[in-house]
Design an enzyme around this catalytic site. Sequence first.
Site, short mmCIF file in Angstrom:
data_model
loop_
_atom_site.label_atom_id
_atom_site.label_comp_id
_atom_site.label_asym_id
_atom_site.label_seq_id
_atom_site.Cartn_x
_atom_site.Cartn_y
_atom_site.Cartn_z
CE1 TYR A 138 50.49 32.52 34.65
CE2 TYR A 138 49.51 30.26 35.48
CZ TYR A 138 49.40 31.45 34.89
OH TYR A 138 48.20 32.21 34.92
NE ARG A 191 43.70 41.87 40.25
CZ ARG A 191 43.83 40.59 40.25
NH1 ARG A 191 43.99 39.70 41.24
NH2 ARG A 191 43.74 39.71 38.96
CE LYS A 209 48.12 34.92 33.06
NZ LYS A 209 47.04 33.88 33.35
CD GLU A 281 46.62 37.65 32.76
OE1 GLU A 281 46.53 37.09 33.98
OE2 GLU A 281 46.28 37.15 31.80
CG ASP A 282 47.57 40.14 37.00
OD1 ASP A 282 46.44 39.36 36.86
OD2 ASP A 282 48.72 39.65 37.10
CG ASP A 304 43.69 34.21 32.31
OD1 ASP A 304 42.98 33.39 31.81
OD2 ASP A 304 45.00 34.10 33.10
CG ASP A 305 43.05 38.59 35.79
OD1 ASP A 305 44.23 37.69 36.54
OD2 ASP A 305 43.56 39.54 35.23
CG ASN A 446 47.88 32.03 42.02
OD1 ASN A 446 47.93 30.68 42.67
ND2 ASN A 446 47.00 31.79 40.97
#
Length: 590
Positions: A138, A191, A209, A281-282, A304-305, A446
């Site tokens: 991760y 992203r 994930k 996600e992203d 999640d973001d 991150n």
Amino acid sequence: MESTFKEMNGESVLDLEDKAGVGGGVEDVYGEDRASEDQAITPWTVSVASGYTLLRDPRHNKGLAFTDKERDAHYLTGLLPPALFSQDLQEKRLMKILREYKVPLQRYMAMMDLQERNEKLFYKLLIDNVEELLPVVYTPTVGEACQKYGSIFRRPQGLFISLKEKGKILEVLKNWPEKSIQVIVVTDGERILGLGDLGCQGMGIPVGKLSLYTALGGVRPSACLPITIDVGTNNKKLLEDEFYIGLRQNRATGKEYAELMEEFMSAVKQNYGEKVLIQFEDFANHNAFELLAKYRTTHLVFNDDIQGTASVVLAGLVAALKLVGGTLADHTFLFLGAGEAGTGIAELIALEISKKTNAPLEETRKKIWLVDSKGLIVSSRKESLQHFKKPWAHEHEPVKELLGAVKAIKPTVLIGTSGVGKTFTKEVIEAMASINEKPLILALSNPTSQSECTAEEAYTWSEGRAIFASGSPFDPVEFNGKVFVPGQANNAYIFPGFGLGLIMSGTIRVHDDLLLAASEALAAQVTEENYAKGLIYPPFTNIRKISAHIAANVAAKAYELGLASHLPRPKDLVKYAESCMYTPVYGSYR
């Protein structure tokens, strides 16, 4: 019905003679030696997991742990060296090998290879060595893996759905061998962490994930499905890379993008049912907020973001109250970064304060200030702001820089979600330390290179008074003879347990109260021993226990709100959560 053994010319492959002859006198039963790009053959395979096939089935392969009896029964004799290794000895051997690699990406590739050949050993390794291996599978290593995904790509680990599949996404979903899917993690790669648009190479994120859903939350690997939606990329470097694995075109937007996502969401529900959890996600800000708003009332969706990050940060803030004193309502929060993470965290903090004080949400939002690339978000900028920033435009004169905002707002908590490294400068940290006895500083971006400051900088510049947590891991820091252990506000604390709670209760929609329940459960797991080290998060070594408590709290809230469909409610939800968890221990084969 015509035989499936018929070749294109009508002859049966069982009757074909090898007219040209084969070296060594081995008959070419399936016509493979006559096959070419122009003459197709059927790719035959064997369905029974025995012998050579069993060794190449990651779900059932045990490697040198197959007993003599199993080797005899399953035609493995001679296919393996004679030594017998227990699962623990295999684990010890692999950890020794992994520690010899000096480059993190080599460790990542070794772990991915293991996952593809021996699933149970991969998860046992990850569970037993979670603090050491989490940064490998991760953040931060997964970021580099995504950047180089085209070069390290070996075997597909999920579904790639591109614009070419428009109109037949349901058929594509049916190509996935598993039919009982409980969790899908999906990205469009626009992203990825703080690295930007990585297109199809973003697949490393859903794969990583879902590894954590299994290792940390106990969701069965066969119930997890990673998906990348490939609508192109605006990354010029990737488009010019001859080894790029995705569509070679600029990103589709607008109607074309919306229609593809609509088809995808409908196909998922049609194929896997109402209770499959879809984790976004992203995605880039503009799509992330729209997708969540559009589908949260019709599907079981979770971003999640926006929501996972918010929940884990809120847990850290609630836990930190033991160290800094007061209630959440007593504090003033300043964010650097007003994207999906920043506004998501801000909204959940405001919701929690509202629940605890019975004050209207509009009032509790006024305790929270955001700085974006143009400076402090204030009411005079309201007309030019994106919709998700408007609730945070408070009355104040314009302030251009973060340092000026710190001095003007006098926050007790500084949170970085900017995706830009080194933005919490010495002057900013010193200003926070001059205002607060114990400044709470969260540098959440991150990977490590994008972190707003390092743990060492936060402790040194605040003269050891800061309470610090980051998104990526940092080593302990010694300052003035005292060792400070930085916390990690890692989403991996929340989403695996959160997902397990939704699955085990049969929840059909994600309500904000479920996120608050997850935060409260995580905060409750921080012990006095952790606080003594300055930690506001518990260590990852107990993560499965922590996930069980989060799952139980989320499920309890789902039952309370009438969102759960798994009835009757289990009496002891923590024990039930633990009983639902996948355990990667080898079974015996008869």
